[in-house]
Design a protein around this motif. Sequence first.
Motif, PDB file in Angstrom:
ATOM      1  N   ASN A  10       0.839  -1.196   0.000  1.00 28.92           N
ATOM      2  CA  ASN A  10       0.000   0.000   0.000  1.00 28.92           C
ATOM      3  C   ASN A  10       0.880   1.254   0.000  1.00 28.92           C
ATOM      4  OD1 ASN A  10      -2.126   1.804   0.311  1.00 28.92           O
ATOM      5  ND2 ASN A  10      -2.566   1.234   2.426  1.00 28.92           N
ATOM      6  N   LEU A 207      -4.223  -4.861  -0.971  1.00 34.64           N
ATOM      7  CA  LEU A 207      -3.081  -4.027  -0.586  1.00 34.64           C
ATOM      8  C   LEU A 207      -2.673  -4.388   0.836  1.00 34.64           C
ATOM      9  CD1 LEU A 207      -4.112  -0.476  -1.930  1.00 34.64           C
ATOM     10  CD2 LEU A 207      -2.354  -1.996  -2.880  1.00 34.64           C
ATOM     11  N   SER A 243      -7.798   2.085   1.925  1.00 32.33           N
ATOM     12  CA  SER A 243      -6.353   1.950   1.706  1.00 32.33           C
ATOM     13  C   SER A 243      -5.602   3.190   2.198  1.00 32.33           C
ATOM     14  CB  SER A 243      -6.071   1.724   0.219  1.00 32.33           C
ATOM     15  OG  SER A 243      -6.742   0.579  -0.258  1.00 32.33           O
TER      16      SER A 243
END
Length: 278
Positions: A10, A207, A243
């Motif tokens: 990420n 992620l 995220s």
Amino acid sequence: MKKRAKVKENAPGDWSIPPLRPEDNKYTRGHVLILGGSTLTGASKLAARAAQRAGAGMVTLATTAAAWPVYAAAMESALVRPCTSKEWAALVADARISAVLIGPGAGLQARTKSAIRAAAKAGKTLILDADALTLLAGDAPLRQTMASSPMILTPHAGEYARLAAALGLNPAGDKAARARALARAMKAVVVLKGSETIVADGQGKLLITRPPAWLASAGTGDVLAGIIAALVAQGMTVFEAASAGVWLHAAAARAHGPGMIAEDVIVSIPAALRAALA
């Protein structure tokens, strides 16, 4: 032997924080509504402060009449409203509310279930954490009510296990596969928290973020939920908001360093935002 799911690290290149525009005002920056707990008031206060720091133009805490004085005395720049279940249903239907957070300190009670149902009926994007996840695990009709709602679930390992058992998911396998399975089953974005935090959606996006060890402290999950809610309110998609929220949460913890408590993460959110925007 099954292959481990491929998971990308990420990073800010995977999402974009909504820019601050000269013409913006508190109404255009998004309005977060949070269900305030009636007994454990600290969790929802942390979430509300985090949402403010993460850029929400307005934050409303709706709580019981009995708990209202506790919140009102502590939350100078948030709106604090005493709210019955009927009043909550009217409030959550307001078109100006752009994200709804339910769970931190909410309690395992009918009031919390009623709040989830009303938010789903109003078509709001939901961020569900803590007690809300435990209630979802134990109530199949409630899960069915949520079937068409855009939502982000933020379970830790125990909450994941309860949801997985209720949904008949395989508890074995790597963490990314488990997060993806829950995302598909709930038609939601899932943030499976821990020493490796996985963000997954039902279409296969994954992620991974590795937060610093000192982030394992009481209340930091409430802060994360508030950050994510603020980003949803500002117009980010649910996957990107989850995220970005996870990344900012970890970056804020790193900016402070060891010895940090949940309140310190909130104070360090501006530094994390600057790093994301650099």
